[in-house]
Design a protein around this motif. Structure first.
Motif, PDB file in Angstrom:
ATOM      1  N   GLY A 126       0.798  -1.211   0.000  1.00  0.00           N
ATOM      2  CA  GLY A 126       0.000   0.000   0.000  1.00  0.00           C
ATOM      3  C   GLY A 126       0.833   1.265   0.000  1.00  0.00           C
ATOM      4  O   GLY A 126       2.066   1.240  -0.003  1.00  0.00           O
ATOM      5  N   PHE A 127       0.105   2.422  -0.004  1.00  0.00           N
ATOM      6  CA  PHE A 127       0.755   3.719  -0.096  1.00  0.00           C
ATOM      7  C   PHE A 127       1.705   3.958   1.069  1.00  0.00           C
ATOM      8  O   PHE A 127       2.845   4.418   0.876  1.00  0.00           O
ATOM      9  CB  PHE A 127      -0.321   4.817  -0.138  1.00  0.00           C
ATOM     10  CG  PHE A 127       0.239   6.204  -0.002  1.00  0.00           C
ATOM     11  CD1 PHE A 127       0.882   6.821  -1.069  1.00  0.00           C
ATOM     12  CD2 PHE A 127       0.137   6.890   1.202  1.00  0.00           C
ATOM     13  CE1 PHE A 127       1.409   8.105  -0.934  1.00  0.00           C
ATOM     14  CE2 PHE A 127       0.655   8.172   1.337  1.00  0.00           C
ATOM     15  CZ  PHE A 127       1.290   8.781   0.267  1.00  0.00           C
ATOM     16  N   HIS A 128       1.267   3.670   2.303  1.00  0.00           N
ATOM     17  CA  HIS A 128       2.116   3.918   3.459  1.00  0.00           C
ATOM     18  C   HIS A 128       3.373   3.050   3.425  1.00  0.00           C
ATOM     19  O   HIS A 128       4.455   3.493   3.839  1.00  0.00           O
ATOM     20  CB  HIS A 128       1.344   3.680   4.756  1.00  0.00           C
ATOM     21  CG  HIS A 128       0.351   4.757   5.080  1.00  0.00           C
ATOM     22  ND1 HIS A 128      -0.950   4.718   4.631  1.00  0.00           N
ATOM     23  CD2 HIS A 128       0.477   5.916   5.775  1.00  0.00           C
ATOM     24  CE1 HIS A 128      -1.596   5.799   5.053  1.00  0.00           C
ATOM     25  NE2 HIS A 128      -0.752   6.543   5.757  1.00  0.00           N
ATOM     26  N   ALA A 129       3.262   1.821   2.936  1.00  0.00           N
ATOM     27  CA  ALA A 129       4.438   0.948   2.827  1.00  0.00           C
ATOM     28  C   ALA A 129       5.434   1.517   1.823  1.00  0.00           C
ATOM     29  O   ALA A 129       6.653   1.503   2.058  1.00  0.00           O
ATOM     30  CB  ALA A 129       4.022  -0.463   2.425  1.00  0.00           C
ATOM     31  N   ASP A 130       4.917   2.016   0.695  1.00  0.00           N
ATOM     32  CA  ASP A 130       5.812   2.620  -0.303  1.00  0.00           C
ATOM     33  C   ASP A 130       6.526   3.839   0.276  1.00  0.00           C
ATOM     34  O   ASP A 130       7.730   4.038   0.057  1.00  0.00           O
ATOM     35  CB  ASP A 130       5.011   3.026  -1.548  1.00  0.00           C
ATOM     36  CG  ASP A 130       4.475   1.823  -2.303  1.00  0.00           C
ATOM     37  OD1 ASP A 130       5.033   0.716  -2.120  1.00  0.00           O
ATOM     38  OD2 ASP A 130       3.504   1.989  -3.064  1.00  0.00           O
ATOM     39  N   MET A 131       5.802   4.678   1.003  1.00  0.00           N
ATOM     40  CA  MET A 131       6.414   5.851   1.621  1.00  0.00           C
ATOM     41  C   MET A 131       7.418   5.436   2.703  1.00  0.00           C
ATOM     42  O   MET A 131       8.454   6.086   2.888  1.00  0.00           O
ATOM     43  CB  MET A 131       5.337   6.752   2.223  1.00  0.00           C
ATOM     44  CG  MET A 131       4.409   7.383   1.193  1.00  0.00           C
ATOM     45  SD  MET A 131       5.318   8.372  -0.047  1.00  0.00           S
ATOM     46  CE  MET A 131       6.008   9.666   0.981  1.00  0.00           C
ATOM     47  N   ALA A 132       7.110   4.354   3.430  1.00  0.00           N
ATOM     48  CA  ALA A 132       8.039   3.865   4.453  1.00  0.00           C
ATOM     49  C   ALA A 132       9.350   3.410   3.822  1.00  0.00           C
ATOM     50  O   ALA A 132      10.434   3.632   4.381  1.00  0.00           O
ATOM     51  CB  ALA A 132       7.400   2.722   5.235  1.00  0.00           C
ATOM     52  N   ARG A 133       9.272   2.784   2.653  1.00  0.00           N
ATOM     53  CA  ARG A 133      10.489   2.348   1.972  1.00  0.00           C
ATOM     54  C   ARG A 133      11.314   3.549   1.520  1.00  0.00           C
ATOM     55  O   ARG A 133      12.547   3.520   1.569  1.00  0.00           O
ATOM     56  CB  ARG A 133      10.134   1.458   0.789  1.00  0.00           C
ATOM     57  CG  ARG A 133       9.548   0.106   1.200  1.00  0.00           C
ATOM     58  CD  ARG A 133       9.335  -0.818  -0.002  1.00  0.00           C
ATOM     59  NE  ARG A 133       8.817  -2.100   0.438  1.00  0.00           N
ATOM     60  CZ  ARG A 133       7.524  -2.395   0.505  1.00  0.00           C
ATOM     61  NH1 ARG A 133       6.615  -1.488   0.135  1.00  0.00           N
ATOM     62  NH2 ARG A 133       7.128  -3.578   0.932  1.00  0.00           N
ATOM     63  N   VAL A 134      10.636   4.606   1.062  1.00  0.00           N
ATOM     64  CA  VAL A 134      11.351   5.828   0.680  1.00  0.00           C
ATOM     65  C   VAL A 134      12.063   6.408   1.897  1.00  0.00           C
ATOM     66  O   VAL A 134      13.245   6.788   1.841  1.00  0.00           O
ATOM     67  CB  VAL A 134      10.379   6.862   0.080  1.00  0.00           C
ATOM     68  CG1 VAL A 134      11.083   8.202  -0.124  1.00  0.00           C
ATOM     69  CG2 VAL A 134       9.820   6.353  -1.237  1.00  0.00           C
ATOM     70  N   ALA A 135      11.356   6.472   3.032  1.00  0.00           N
ATOM     71  CA  ALA A 135      11.956   7.008   4.254  1.00  0.00           C
ATOM     72  C   ALA A 135      13.112   6.145   4.723  1.00  0.00           C
ATOM     73  O   ALA A 135      14.143   6.658   5.189  1.00  0.00           O
ATOM     74  CB  ALA A 135      10.886   7.112   5.341  1.00  0.00           C
TER      75      ALA A 135
END
Length: 456
Positions: A299-308
């Motif tokens: 999901g979106f939050h997982a993708d953002m977590a990987r970026v972080a």
């Protein structure tokens, strides 16, 4: 919110203790017997098992066609590598024989004894019960043994017919905390292949076991039962009786391939994900983002977590400590913050010489595994970049080992001359899996270029 924060903090506190427990495997395969009849698939069994165990997060030591001395040394080294709380997995494919109730594993150079030479045979082989006891003495909490030595008696020739039984191995009582899988039952022999058209590189038993070991969430007892049923059915289809035995002396349920952890935090609702993401963002640590991704991997939050996480990894490596070794070499020590098992790796470095070839470079992981990436030089000059790749296309020494901790890049000049060379750049790329989450990190060493000390 408070519940999620408490769970994340608890997981972070538990992470160091869990990292201390390792999964280590010793995989042995012997085909090329010098005096006994050779085997066709024991080495193939070992190679396939080593690959599967690496995929399951084990640090694997693979030993192929060892003689008596090399086999003993490998067992000793493996025993010494185990720590209390570890999980030990030992796989043996090769000739085995039962003598007076003792199951013996035979090394490559086992000589052909004469009738009545049971004492000699025992002294030149590896006693399975002794092996299990030695591994148990390491303190490893879980010990799993796979013994695919249930073939025909390897001593049927004239003059030695009285040595060993008619085939198969004897019933054994493993130490507490041990699980033993045999490729056949008491006094049964195991099929190498189903028929003349069976060209697989593994035995019937091993190919079924490899399949069952990969079933997510299956306990080792479930694996053993599944293997027994499938192998028995395959053997019966060709008129052979083979019902693999297993002996369970474990004190706990052991799962080698865990279920996906995508729903490990209660409720996958959007508010719960958003709240957990905000907690991880406030903590903003490598551990925090890894815990979040273990719980919410899509999901979106997982993708953002990987970026972080990628951004944090690029900024979280400590400066490289460059110094001279006591032996007169150059050592660069650096810390890898990413937790998890290595699935792939690559190393790139360059150094400047005046076409001087005699240098040695060794890379040592945080778990103590070492790879000699250059010995006596590469016959190259003037800072030519060199890339070493791990995983399937190169050395596998780091595959399956823990990534986090202090690594060392050590370089020696082996010539006693005036020009020793300068190390210009080093970068290490790691692909790490933590549960079912895969993360990549590239570390460029700082403090370079640096001159390699002269051995003069």
């Amino acid at each position: 919110m408070r519940r999620l924060l408490g769970l994340l903090v608890l997981l972070l506190l538990l992470a160091p203790a869990q990292a201390m427990a390792a999964r280590l495997a010793l995989v042995i395969g012997i085909d090329s017997y010098e005096s006994l009849s050779p085997l066709d698939r024991a080495v193939g069994d070992a190679r396939a098992m080593a690959q599967r165990l690496g995929e399951l997060g084990f640090g694997v030591t693979e030993v192929l066609n060892p003689n008596r001395r090399d086999l003993s040394l490998a067992i000793t080294a493996f025993r010494q590598s185990l720590k209390p709380g570890d999980m030990a997995f030992v796989h043996y494919s090769g000739h085995g024989v039962e003598i007076n109730g003792r199951n013996l594993l035979l090394p490559r150079d086992m000589p052909l004894p004469t009738m009545g030479a049971e004492d000699f045979l025992i002294s030149e082989s590896i006693d399975l019960n002794d092996l299990m006891t030695r591994i148990a003495e390491s303190g490893a909490t879980v010990r799993i043994f796979v013994i695919d030595a249930c073939r025909n008696n390897p001593f049927p020739e004239r003059g030695v017919r009285g040595v060993g039984g008619v085939g198969g191995l004897a019933i054994t009582t493993p130490p507490n905390g041990t699980f033993v899988l045999y490729s056949a039952g008491f006094r049964q022999t195991a099929l190498d292949r189903l028929n003349a058209d069976d060209m697989a590189s593994t035995s019937v038993y091993t190919r079924v076991l490899l399949e069952q070991l990969a079933v997510p969430g299956a306990s080792i007892s479930d694996v053993a039962r599944g293997v027994r049923g499938k192998v028995a059915a395959l053997a019966e289809s060709v008129g052979h009786q083979q019902s693999p035995a297993y002996y369970d002396e474990l004190n706990q349920e052991v799962v080698l391939s865990p279920e996906p952890a995508a729903k490990s935090v209660a409720g996958d609702t959007a508010p719960a994900v958003a709240e957990a993401f905000e907690v991880a963002r406030q903590i903003n640590s490598v551990d925090g983002w890894q815990v979040f991704l273990q719980a919410y991997g899509k999901g979106f939050h997982a993708d953002m977590a990987r970026v972080a996480l990628r951004d944090l990894l690029a900024r979280s490596v400590e400066p490289t400590r460059v110094s001279a070794t006591p032996e007169g070499g150059l050592v660069a020590s650096f810390t890898v913050p990413l937790k998890g098992k290595i699935v792939d790796w690559a190393l790139q470095f360059s150094f400047t010489t005046e076409c001087e070839a005699d240098h040695r470079i060794i890379v040592t992981s945080a778990s103590g595994n070492a790879i000699n990436v250059m010995d006596r030089g590469l016959k190259r000059c003037s800072g030519t970049p060199v890339t070493f790749t791990g995983g399937a296309d190169g050395p596998r020494d780091f595959a399956g080992t823990e990534a986090s901790g202090e690594w060392r890049f050590t370089m020696w000049d082996l010539d006693k001359n005036n020009h020793t060379g300068t190390l210009n750049a080093v970068s290490l790329r790691l692909v790490v899996r933590n549960d079912d989450i895969t993360t990549e990190q590239t570390i460029a060493l700082t403090g370079l270029p640096a001159a390699v000390p002269s051995p003069l």
